[in-house]
Motif scaffolding. Structure first.
Motif, PDB file in Angstrom:
ATOM      1  N   ILE A 108       0.816  -1.216   0.000  1.00 35.01           N
ATOM      2  CA  ILE A 108       0.000   0.000   0.000  1.00 35.01           C
ATOM      3  C   ILE A 108       0.852   1.270   0.000  1.00 35.01           C
ATOM      4  CG2 ILE A 108      -2.059  -1.000   1.042  1.00 35.01           C
ATOM      5  CD1 ILE A 108      -1.116   0.044   3.738  1.00 35.01           C
ATOM      6  N   GLN A 148      -4.142   7.449   3.369  1.00 36.87           N
ATOM      7  CA  GLN A 148      -3.140   6.417   3.088  1.00 36.87           C
ATOM      8  C   GLN A 148      -2.222   6.227   4.287  1.00 36.87           C
ATOM      9  OE1 GLN A 148      -0.713   7.169  -0.373  1.00 36.87           O
ATOM     10  NE2 GLN A 148      -0.037   5.037  -0.521  1.00 36.87           N
ATOM     11  N   SER A 245      -6.810  -1.863  -0.261  1.00 36.66           N
ATOM     12  CA  SER A 245      -5.553  -2.147  -0.961  1.00 36.66           C
ATOM     13  C   SER A 245      -4.996  -0.933  -1.698  1.00 36.66           C
ATOM     14  CB  SER A 245      -5.765  -3.276  -1.974  1.00 36.66           C
ATOM     15  OG  SER A 245      -6.568  -2.827  -3.065  1.00 36.66           O
TER      16      SER A 245
END
Length: 290
Positions: A108, A148, A245
């Motif tokens: 990731i 993220q 993902s």
């Protein structure tokens, strides 16, 4: 409020409190940071804030040297919020001389921010691991704006069996929708006005999603079209990805939703923002608001 610098001072202060909620920051605090402090206050016996501009997460040519700093103002804001403990380590406190260990999360970190800023997430994962272990925090609080980063930290905590619960707090926004960021101070008046294109682009994707659009390219195009109307905006990436993902999606599964995210430069300032397309679409004003 107790302010400490060394790891030894931190350990002594930590021993004096029960459950601890940690808000990791790089300082130059704003209401977004304070919303994390308030979330931590409601679920822990004590609240700690770390202030450390982490050099290992800045790449060559990035803004480490000019990253905004105002420690006196930061401490005044935290005192007003009733914070119990503030850790303001030096580089040598975090990375003692001879330090040779880095934490790398694969997969990731290869896309989006990771692709644009090589090495960034190794710096993030390493410093967060150090902060969590040094503070022995029961919970740590991160903003959804850095979606993220949250995924990377969650993966790292799970893989390394760090017993800290990671709590995500919704993005705090200005009245016009711009996500709060310490880097907003870099924007001149014209750039600041144009920067709302980020949230407008995300809302455009949300409207398409709510209308039944499930094609990834169409959702990306809706965001790109909004950005194209802002002459100062230079997109780095525009993404519609799997929320776990971060793989780019050709078609969005309506039972899973997607993470819409973007990074856009205004002059030398790089801004990021994101919006989750929920499996059951929520009203756009709520999803991309405060």
């Amino acid at each position: 409020m107790k302010v400490v610098t060394t790891r030894a001072e931190l350990a002594r202060a930590r021993a004096e409190v029960g459950s601890l909620g940690l808000v990791p920051t790089m300082g130059y605090l704003h209401e977004g940071h304070l919303s994390l402090v308030r979330a931590a206050r409601g679920a822990n016996d004590a609240v700690a804030v770390s202030i450390f501009v982490n050099p290992t997460q800045f790449g060559e040519g990035e803004d480490f040297e000019r990253y905004p700093r105002d420690p006196e103002r930061d401490l005044a804001l935290l005192a007003a919020e009733g914070v119990d403990l503030v850790w303001t380590p030096t580089v040598d406190d975090v990375y003692p001389p001879g330090s040779a260990t880095r934490v790398s999360v694969s997969g990731i970190t290869d896309v989006l921010e990771g692709a644009s800023r090589p090495g960034h997430f190794t710096g993030v994962a390493t410093v967060v691991a150090i902060l969590l272990n040094a503070t022995r925090a029961d919970r740590a609080y991160f903003g959804q704006k850095d979606a993220q980063q949250v995924l990377v930290v969650r993966r790292m905590v799970e893989d390394l069996a760090i017993p800290t619960r990671i709590v995500t707090v919704p993005t705090f926004r200005e009245a016009d929708g711009l996500a709060m960021s310490s880097r907003n101070v870099y924007l001149d008046e014209t750039q600041r006005a144009g920067a709302t294109a980020l949230v407008e682009a995300l809302r455009a994707a949300c409207r398409e999603w709510t209308a039944g659009v499930r094609d990834g390219d169409a959702l990306r195009a809706a965001m790109t079209e909004v950005l194209a109307r802002q002459p100062q905006a230079r997109p780095d990436y525009v993404s519609v990805a799997d929320p776990d993902s971060l793989a780019e999606l050709d078609t969005v599964d309506p039972t899973r939703g997607a993470l819409c995210s973007l990074a856009v430069r205004f002059g030398t300032t790089r801004l990021i923002d994101n919006l989750l397309l929920e499996p059951e679409p929520a009203p756009c004003g709520n999803s991309a608001g405060r």
